[in-house]
Design a protein around this motif. Structure first.
Motif, PDB file in Angstrom:
ATOM      1  N   LEU A  18       0.669  -1.181  -0.004  1.00 42.99           N
ATOM      2  CA  LEU A  18      -0.047   0.066  -0.148  1.00 42.99           C
ATOM      3  C   LEU A  18       1.007   1.350   0.001  1.00 42.99           C
ATOM      4  O   LEU A  18       0.315   2.262  -0.460  1.00 42.99           O
ATOM      5  CB  LEU A  18      -1.039   0.006   1.280  1.00 42.99           C
ATOM      6  CG  LEU A  18      -1.905  -1.078   1.310  1.00 42.99           C
ATOM      7  CD1 LEU A  18      -2.815  -0.947   2.560  1.00 42.99           C
ATOM      8  CD2 LEU A  18      -2.914  -1.004   0.147  1.00 42.99           C
ATOM      9  N   GLY A  19       1.975   1.341   0.417  1.00 49.22           N
ATOM     10  CA  GLY A  19       2.897   2.656   0.677  1.00 49.22           C
ATOM     11  C   GLY A  19       2.626   2.972   1.994  1.00 49.22           C
ATOM     12  O   GLY A  19       1.495   3.033   2.514  1.00 49.22           O
ATOM     13  N   LYS A  21       2.435   5.957   2.641  1.00 54.34           N
ATOM     14  CA  LYS A  21       1.365   7.175   2.837  1.00 54.34           C
ATOM     15  C   LYS A  21       0.083   7.102   2.806  1.00 54.34           C
ATOM     16  O   LYS A  21      -0.718   7.583   3.403  1.00 54.34           O
ATOM     17  CB  LYS A  21       1.897   8.195   1.289  1.00 54.34           C
ATOM     18  CG  LYS A  21       2.998   8.713   1.288  1.00 54.34           C
ATOM     19  CD  LYS A  21       3.176   9.605   0.046  1.00 54.34           C
ATOM     20  CE  LYS A  21       4.458  10.202   0.088  1.00 54.34           C
ATOM     21  NZ  LYS A  21       4.783  11.062  -1.158  1.00 54.34           N
ATOM     22  N   LYS A  22      -0.221   5.621   2.332  1.00 60.70           N
ATOM     23  CA  LYS A  22      -1.702   5.339   2.585  1.00 60.70           C
ATOM     24  C   LYS A  22      -2.166   4.463   3.887  1.00 60.70           C
ATOM     25  O   LYS A  22      -3.002   4.339   4.198  1.00 60.70           O
ATOM     26  CB  LYS A  22      -1.949   4.247   1.304  1.00 60.70           C
ATOM     27  CG  LYS A  22      -1.951   4.871   0.122  1.00 60.70           C
ATOM     28  CD  LYS A  22      -3.110   5.490  -0.026  1.00 60.70           C
ATOM     29  CE  LYS A  22      -3.133   6.118  -1.657  1.00 60.70           C
ATOM     30  NZ  LYS A  22      -4.394   6.587  -2.296  1.00 60.70           N
ATOM     31  N   LEU A  23      -0.875   4.119   4.680  1.00 63.15           N
ATOM     32  CA  LEU A  23      -1.193   3.593   5.950  1.00 63.15           C
ATOM     33  C   LEU A  23      -1.910   4.431   6.749  1.00 63.15           C
ATOM     34  O   LEU A  23      -3.062   3.835   7.668  1.00 63.15           O
ATOM     35  CB  LEU A  23       0.136   3.049   6.408  1.00 63.15           C
ATOM     36  CG  LEU A  23       0.213   2.033   7.435  1.00 63.15           C
ATOM     37  CD1 LEU A  23      -0.579   0.645   7.013  1.00 63.15           C
ATOM     38  CD2 LEU A  23       1.526   1.676   8.035  1.00 63.15           C
ATOM     39  N   GLU A  25      -4.314   6.579   6.394  1.00 66.74           N
ATOM     40  CA  GLU A  25      -5.884   6.693   5.855  1.00 66.74           C
ATOM     41  C   GLU A  25      -6.506   5.175   6.023  1.00 66.74           C
ATOM     42  O   GLU A  25      -7.528   5.265   6.392  1.00 66.74           O
ATOM     43  CB  GLU A  25      -5.496   6.864   4.469  1.00 66.74           C
ATOM     44  CG  GLU A  25      -7.054   7.021   3.871  1.00 66.74           C
ATOM     45  CD  GLU A  25      -6.899   7.272   2.266  1.00 66.74           C
ATOM     46  OE1 GLU A  25      -7.939   6.925   1.542  1.00 66.74           O
ATOM     47  OE2 GLU A  25      -6.057   7.912   1.857  1.00 66.74           O
ATOM     48  N   LEU A  26      -5.621   4.226   5.910  1.00 68.28           N
ATOM     49  CA  LEU A  26      -6.044   2.990   6.019  1.00 68.28           C
ATOM     50  C   LEU A  26      -6.481   2.620   7.495  1.00 68.28           C
ATOM     51  O   LEU A  26      -7.629   2.093   7.810  1.00 68.28           O
ATOM     52  CB  LEU A  26      -5.094   1.962   5.538  1.00 68.28           C
ATOM     53  CG  LEU A  26      -5.464   0.317   5.632  1.00 68.28           C
ATOM     54  CD1 LEU A  26      -6.602  -0.163   4.787  1.00 68.28           C
ATOM     55  CD2 LEU A  26      -4.290  -0.462   5.333  1.00 68.28           C
ATOM     56  N   THR A  27      -5.750   2.958   8.484  1.00 67.83           N
ATOM     57  CA  THR A  27      -5.981   2.727   9.949  1.00 67.83           C
ATOM     58  C   THR A  27      -7.100   3.700  10.332  1.00 67.83           C
ATOM     59  O   THR A  27      -7.923   3.207  11.133  1.00 67.83           O
ATOM     60  CB  THR A  27      -4.763   3.074  10.437  1.00 67.83           C
ATOM     61  OG1 THR A  27      -4.318   4.436  10.622  1.00 67.83           O
ATOM     62  CG2 THR A  27      -3.642   2.168  10.444  1.00 67.83           C
ATOM     63  N   ARG A  28      -7.118   4.798   9.803  1.00 70.94           N
ATOM     64  CA  ARG A  28      -8.339   5.608  10.152  1.00 70.94           C
ATOM     65  C   ARG A  28      -9.545   4.979   9.724  1.00 70.94           C
ATOM     66  O   ARG A  28     -10.672   5.131  10.551  1.00 70.94           O
ATOM     67  CB  ARG A  28      -8.136   7.064   9.419  1.00 70.94           C
ATOM     68  CG  ARG A  28      -8.847   8.189  10.207  1.00 70.94           C
ATOM     69  CD  ARG A  28      -8.630   9.668   9.629  1.00 70.94           C
ATOM     70  NE  ARG A  28      -7.767   9.456   8.603  1.00 70.94           N
ATOM     71  CZ  ARG A  28      -6.531   9.774   8.573  1.00 70.94           C
ATOM     72  NH1 ARG A  28      -5.573  10.243   9.847  1.00 70.94           N
ATOM     73  NH2 ARG A  28      -5.751  10.093   7.493  1.00 70.94           N
ATOM     74  N   SER A  29      -9.774   4.580   8.488  1.00 70.18           N
ATOM     75  CA  SER A  29     -10.767   3.972   7.822  1.00 70.18           C
ATOM     76  C   SER A  29     -11.183   2.631   8.622  1.00 70.18           C
ATOM     77  O   SER A  29     -12.339   2.556   8.697  1.00 70.18           O
ATOM     78  CB  SER A  29     -10.627   3.486   6.316  1.00 70.18           C
ATOM     79  OG  SER A  29     -10.383   4.755   5.735  1.00 70.18           O
TER      80      SER A  29
END
Length: 71
Positions: A18-19, A21-23, A25-29
C-alpha cells in the motif's frame, strides 16, 4: 492464532503493497468502521432487550394447517 513474527511480516507486506503514505488513511478507515460496527451492534442489542422475555403465540407463516391432508 498468529505469533508476533507472523504479524510483523504481514504488517511489512501491507506497508510495501500500500505504501507508507496510505497507511494512516487505512488505519483511520478501519477504526471508523470498527466504531460504526460497535455502535450498530449495541443498538441491535438494546432494540432486542425489551422484548426478549415476551412469548408470541400464533401460527407460522407458510405452514400447512395440521388438519389438512399432507401431500
Amino acid at each position: 492464532m498468529f505469533g508476533l513474527s507472523e504479524l510483523a511480516v504481514i504488517l511489512i507486506v501491507v506497508v510495501v503493497v500500500l505504501g507508507i503514505k496510505k497507511l494512516p488513511e487505512l488505519t483511520r478507515s478501519a477504526g471508523k468502521a470498527a466504531r460504526i460496527f460497535k455502535s450498530e451492534a449495541k443498538a441491535l442489542k438494546e432494540q432486542d432487550a425489551p422484548g426478549a422475555g415476551q412469548v408470541v403465540e400464533g401460527r407460522g407463516v407458510g405452514r400447512q394447517d395440521e388438519s389438512a391432508p399432507r401431500v
